[in-house]
Design a protein around this motif. Structure first.
Motif, PDB file in Angstrom:
ATOM      1  N   ALA A  76       0.743  -1.107  -0.157  1.00 59.89           N
ATOM      2  CA  ALA A  76      -0.063   0.140   0.006  1.00 59.89           C
ATOM      3  C   ALA A  76       0.715   1.298   0.085  1.00 59.89           C
ATOM      4  CB  ALA A  76      -1.033   0.058   1.328  1.00 59.89           C
ATOM      5  N   LEU A  77       1.894   1.426   0.793  1.00 53.74           N
ATOM      6  CA  LEU A  77       2.863   2.541   0.715  1.00 53.74           C
ATOM      7  C   LEU A  77       3.432   2.628  -0.660  1.00 53.74           C
ATOM      8  CD1 LEU A  77       4.440   4.594   2.181  1.00 53.74           C
ATOM      9  CD2 LEU A  77       6.113   2.655   2.604  1.00 53.74           C
ATOM     10  N   TRP A  78       4.028   1.579  -1.251  1.00 57.47           N
ATOM     11  CA  TRP A  78       4.566   1.544  -2.418  1.00 57.47           C
ATOM     12  C   TRP A  78       3.702   2.079  -3.666  1.00 57.47           C
ATOM     13  CZ3 TRP A  78       9.295   2.248  -3.780  1.00 57.47           C
ATOM     14  CH2 TRP A  78      10.310   1.633  -3.027  1.00 57.47           C
ATOM     15  N   ALA A  79       2.454   1.513  -3.539  1.00 60.10           N
ATOM     16  CA  ALA A  79       1.411   1.925  -4.641  1.00 60.10           C
ATOM     17  C   ALA A  79       0.941   3.456  -4.360  1.00 60.10           C
ATOM     18  CB  ALA A  79       0.039   1.142  -4.390  1.00 60.10           C
ATOM     19  N   ALA A  80       0.897   4.048  -3.116  1.00 60.41           N
ATOM     20  CA  ALA A  80       0.933   5.420  -2.919  1.00 60.41           C
ATOM     21  C   ALA A  80       1.953   6.016  -3.381  1.00 60.41           C
ATOM     22  CB  ALA A  80       0.352   5.560  -1.447  1.00 60.41           C
ATOM     23  N   VAL A  81       3.089   5.910  -3.006  1.00 64.58           N
ATOM     24  CA  VAL A  81       4.490   6.714  -3.528  1.00 64.58           C
ATOM     25  C   VAL A  81       4.643   6.684  -4.795  1.00 64.58           C
ATOM     26  CG1 VAL A  81       6.790   6.196  -3.557  1.00 64.58           C
ATOM     27  CG2 VAL A  81       5.739   6.052  -1.325  1.00 64.58           C
TER      28      VAL A  81
ATOM     29  N   VAL B   1       3.212  17.230   7.717  1.00 67.08           N
ATOM     30  CA  VAL B   1       2.214  16.925   6.313  1.00 67.08           C
ATOM     31  C   VAL B   1       2.265  18.158   5.650  1.00 67.08           C
ATOM     32  CG1 VAL B   1       0.202  15.917   5.338  1.00 67.08           C
ATOM     33  CG2 VAL B   1       1.478  14.646   7.098  1.00 67.08           C
ATOM     34  N   TRP B   2       1.580  19.053   6.100  1.00 67.10           N
ATOM     35  CA  TRP B   2       1.227  20.403   5.507  1.00 67.10           C
ATOM     36  C   TRP B   2       2.654  21.009   4.863  1.00 67.10           C
ATOM     37  CZ3 TRP B   2       2.103  25.905   7.759  1.00 67.10           C
ATOM     38  CH2 TRP B   2       1.374  26.585   7.063  1.00 67.10           C
ATOM     39  N   ARG B   3       3.698  20.994   5.753  1.00 60.33           N
ATOM     40  CA  ARG B   3       4.676  21.681   5.144  1.00 60.33           C
ATOM     41  C   ARG B   3       5.583  20.739   4.111  1.00 60.33           C
ATOM     42  NH1 ARG B   3       4.416  26.056   4.985  1.00 60.33           N
ATOM     43  NH2 ARG B   3       6.785  26.269   4.450  1.00 60.33           N
TER      44      ARG B   3
ATOM     45  N   GLY C  34       4.681  13.373   0.882  1.00 64.47           N
ATOM     46  CA  GLY C  34       3.292  13.879   1.769  1.00 64.47           C
ATOM     47  C   GLY C  34       2.039  13.477   1.174  1.00 64.47           C
ATOM     48  N   VAL C  35       1.969  13.515  -0.346  1.00 65.30           N
ATOM     49  CA  VAL C  35       0.831  12.932  -0.833  1.00 65.30           C
ATOM     50  C   VAL C  35       0.710  11.613  -0.811  1.00 65.30           C
ATOM     51  CG1 VAL C  35      -0.312  12.597  -3.245  1.00 65.30           C
ATOM     52  CG2 VAL C  35       1.171  14.772  -2.798  1.00 65.30           C
ATOM     53  N   ALA C  36       1.584  10.771  -0.697  1.00 65.93           N
ATOM     54  CA  ALA C  36       1.573   9.412  -0.655  1.00 65.93           C
ATOM     55  C   ALA C  36       1.124   8.953   0.816  1.00 65.93           C
ATOM     56  CB  ALA C  36       2.885   8.698  -0.679  1.00 65.93           C
ATOM     57  N   LEU C  37       1.637   9.819   1.730  1.00 70.68           N
ATOM     58  CA  LEU C  37       1.155   9.350   3.259  1.00 70.68           C
ATOM     59  C   LEU C  37      -0.438   9.827   3.332  1.00 70.68           C
ATOM     60  CD1 LEU C  37       4.140  10.795   5.381  1.00 70.68           C
ATOM     61  CD2 LEU C  37       3.856   8.629   4.388  1.00 70.68           C
TER      62      LEU C  37
ATOM     63  N   VAL D 159       8.612  10.673   8.465  1.00 69.45           N
ATOM     64  CA  VAL D 159       8.782  11.631   7.411  1.00 69.45           C
ATOM     65  C   VAL D 159       8.239  12.874   7.966  1.00 69.45           C
ATOM     66  CG1 VAL D 159       8.095  12.383   5.037  1.00 69.45           C
ATOM     67  CG2 VAL D 159       9.118   9.922   5.499  1.00 69.45           C
ATOM     68  N   PRO D 160       6.857  12.747   8.416  1.00 66.54           N
ATOM     69  CA  PRO D 160       6.355  14.253   8.758  1.00 66.54           C
ATOM     70  C   PRO D 160       7.017  14.642   9.883  1.00 66.54           C
ATOM     71  CG  PRO D 160       4.666  12.829   8.214  1.00 66.54           C
ATOM     72  CD  PRO D 160       5.603  12.079   8.208  1.00 66.54           C
TER      73      PRO D 160
END
Length: 483
Positions: free
Chosen positions: A179-184, A265-267, A281-284, A307-308
């Motif tokens: 799921a992480l890799w698909a989002a990335v 996430v916002w930054r 950020g989009v992936a998360l 990451v955030p």
């Protein structure tokens, strides 16, 4: 197409002193408390599975954690400290890797220390007092995130191969990281860097992950893909979204962690300095939406925190908020650290352990039962059977927590194997045909009633004896399979 500018080198030094101190303190807190509380029922389940039923797969997980639990127990039999040591080390290492992500973002000494402190005072460390899939997997996600961040800055494609290797280990722990890799990859395709998808070594890393996972996939296929039913199990156990949102946010840490998670996430989405990493950020966000949509457990997102945390720490220190840092940040971190320590279960090993909302009658009020007491009740009942009856009596548990606890603590009473139709225990197989009587521990005596001529209640709401089996176990066993 979005053009992403990256730096090939960084002059930012690793803040070894403060980061090692923070990681060491987190690890020390876990190490000093890891022998003071009873084995969780999941831990005992992992241990029994790996010790007595080592396999390439299980109903609810890949093989790594059961195998690791069994290996640690062989190294130091009965030692809870040693059993939990890999998770202690993973938690401490996660603190350091989070600081390394902040370093990749350009964060200096203060940013790295702040990022490390965010991780060290989050729910990741709190759950790291147990050995479990939900402890090791967030660390592996954090390492993959660091490798992606570093690749984004340096474009060293060998990092993508290592990301594939870590992914392979993660796939032996849980099946969530795809799921992480698909989002990335989707985020990189939309917002860049699109050349990530064109890197041959990315797909070499993916091939390594697939090849390593083949034995586990073969086991799943041979057994009807049981893991695909876990989403139904999780949704039934944790209905609704309110508790999920609450626990998902609070898992980042009380106060500081929640703020750092949201601000980071916002930054990632808005900062010019972090623009090359916007896809992460989009992936998360995509991962969070996927977990919510599938009603996954909130702690599935713990691997997304680093990451955030690193982005928030880097951005705050980059804005020269030294006064805020001294006046607010460190006191807040101290408070978060205190909350984390208080949240660690440091009660003695003989204390009560919750088994959830199960009512066991008046003898076991409020759904809580000391594990050793449970095994003692079952064990003494079994040991008290006449030898001839005991020789043909199997111990059967309605749910896997009771089965694991009884099997782990039952040896002094002559109990070495416990049978159950619940989760992975069903795949461990039925009792032998010589067992035409059963000592049943559970909540629903009707579960075995159709298959025996006689039923006797032994402990109100907990134990029953059955005798006179009226069908072969090979015929009964398929009907006892439960998720």
């Amino acid at each position: 197409m979005v053009t992403v500018q990256t730096r090939q080198t960084t002059s930012v030094a690793f803040a070894r002193g403060p980061v090692v101190a923070i990681a060491g303190l987190a690890g020390l807190a876990l190490l000093l408390t890891s022998g003071r509380y009873a084995g969780g029922f999941d831990e005992l389940y992992f241990l029994v599975a790996g010790r007595d039923h080592l396999s390439w797969g299980y109903f609810d997980q890949p093989p790594l954690i059961p195998a690791l639990a069994a290996a640690m127990d062989r190294l130091a039999p009965g030692s809870l400290v040693v059993l939990r040591l890999p998770m202690t080390l993973a938690a401490a290492a996660g603190v350091a890797v989070t600081a390394l992500i902040a370093r990749e973002f350009g964060g200096g000494r203060g940013a790295q220390a702040m990022a490390a402190a965010c991780y060290a005072t989050s729910g990741i460390v709190i759950v790291s007092h147990w050995i479990g899939t939900y402890v090791l997997d967030p660390f592996l996600w954090t390492v993959v995130a660091w490798l992606l961040v570093r690749w984004t800055r340096t474009r060293r494609d060998g990092l993508l191969v290592w990301a594939g290797v870590v992914t392979a280990v993660s796939l032996e722990t849980k099946f969530l990281i795809p799921a992480l890799w698909a989002a990335v990859l989707l985020a990189a395709l939309v917002v860049g860097p699109r050349d990530l998808l064109r890197r041959p070594k990315l797909w070499l890393g993916a091939a390594i992950a697939v090849v390593v996972t083949v034995p586990t996939l073969v086991w799943q296929a041979a057994n009807g893909w049981p893991y695909t039913h876990m989403s139904e199990v999780v949704a039934a156990e944790f209905p609704g979204y309110g508790p999920w949102v609450r626990d998902g946010l609070l898992g980042a840490g009380i106060g500081v962690g929640v703020v750092a998670l949201l601000y980071g996430v916002w930054r990632l989405l808005r900062s010019a300095e972090l623009r090359p990493y916007r896809y992460l950020g989009v992936a998360l966000i995509l991962v969070a939406l996927a977990v919510v949509a599938t009603q996954g457990r909130s702690y599935y997102l713990m691997g997304c925190y680093a990451v955030p945390f690193a982005a928030a720490a880097t951005e705050l220190t980059r804005r020269n908020l030294a006064g805020w840092w001294k006046a607010v940040a460190w006191p807040a971190f101290v408070l978060s650290a205190v909350v984390t320590l208080v949240a660690l279960p440091v009660w003695p090993a003989s204390a009560r352990t919750s088994f959830g909302p199960f009512s066991l009658g008046s003898a076991f009020a409020q759904g809580e039962l000391p594990q050793q007491d449970l095994a003692k009740v079952i064990g003494q009942t079994y040991a008290a059977l006449p030898p001839a009856v005991r020789a043909r009596t199997a111990v059967y548990s309605e749910i896997y927590p009771f089965a694991a606890v009884t099997e782990f603590y039952g040896a002094p009473y002559g109990i070495h194997t416990v049978y159950s139709g619940h989760r992975a225990y069903w795949y461990f197989g039925p009792p032998p045909d010589s067992a035409d009587a059963v000592l049943f521990a559970g909540f629903d005596p009707g579960l075995l009633r159709p298959y025996f001529a006689h039923e006797t209640q032994v402990v109100d709401g907990l134990l029953w004896e059955y005798d006179g089996r009226n069908a072969p176990w090979a015929q009964i066993w398929p009907a006892l399979k439960r998720q």
